[in-house]
Scaffold this motif. Structure first.
Motif, PDB file in Angstrom:
ATOM      1  N   LEU A  31      -7.033  14.618 101.880  1.00  0.00           N
ATOM      2  CA  LEU A  31      -6.426  13.465 101.211  1.00  0.00           C
ATOM      3  C   LEU A  31      -7.105  13.152  99.882  1.00  0.00           C
ATOM      4  CD1 LEU A  31      -5.764  11.088 104.235  1.00  0.00           C
ATOM      5  CD2 LEU A  31      -4.071  12.297 102.847  1.00  0.00           C
ATOM      6  N   ILE A  32      -8.405  13.333  99.833  1.00  0.00           N
ATOM      7  CA  ILE A  32      -9.116  13.113  98.571  1.00  0.00           C
ATOM      8  C   ILE A  32      -8.650  14.131  97.530  1.00  0.00           C
ATOM      9  CG2 ILE A  32     -11.394  13.283  97.474  1.00  0.00           C
ATOM     10  CD1 ILE A  32     -12.523  12.078 100.092  1.00  0.00           C
ATOM     11  N   VAL A  34      -5.703  15.630  97.470  1.00  0.00           N
ATOM     12  CA  VAL A  34      -4.339  15.266  97.083  1.00  0.00           C
ATOM     13  C   VAL A  34      -4.375  14.137  96.053  1.00  0.00           C
ATOM     14  CG1 VAL A  34      -2.213  14.166  97.912  1.00  0.00           C
ATOM     15  CG2 VAL A  34      -3.207  16.055  99.186  1.00  0.00           C
ATOM     16  N   SER A  35      -5.220  13.141  96.286  1.00  0.00           N
ATOM     17  CA  SER A  35      -5.277  12.013  95.353  1.00  0.00           C
ATOM     18  C   SER A  35      -5.827  12.436  93.993  1.00  0.00           C
ATOM     19  CB  SER A  35      -6.108  10.871  95.932  1.00  0.00           C
ATOM     20  OG  SER A  35      -7.478  11.213  95.964  1.00  0.00           O
ATOM     21  N   GLY A  36      -6.593  13.528  93.978  1.00  0.00           N
ATOM     22  CA  GLY A  36      -7.110  14.035  92.712  1.00  0.00           C
ATOM     23  C   GLY A  36      -6.162  14.989  92.019  1.00  0.00           C
TER      24      GLY A  36
END
Length: 65
Positions: A31-32, A34-36
């Motif tokens: 998820l980190i 993806v957010s980046g």
């Protein structure tokens, strides 16, 4: 009445908890990524790497207790 949990039930619960810890750490890394703005390959690699880190963390936690 419900009695105390058996040894087998306790072991099964602990195994589910251990698996959950590894999965949560792995998915968190994904998820980190993806957010980046990472690509699909980068997200997959982050999940694998995060799962390995989660397994190492779990091994350490089991070792110290």
């Amino acid at each position: 009445m419900v009695g105390p949990p058996s040894t087998e039930e306790k072991r099964d619960s602990m195994n589910r908890l251990k698996i959950s810890i590894v999965v949560i750490v792995g998915l968190s890394a994904g998820l980190i990524t993806v957010s980046g703005g990472g690509s699909l390959v980068q997200v997959a690699l982050a999940i694998v790497a995060g799962s390995l880190v989660g397994a190492a963390l779990l091994g350490y936690l089991v070792h110290i207790t």
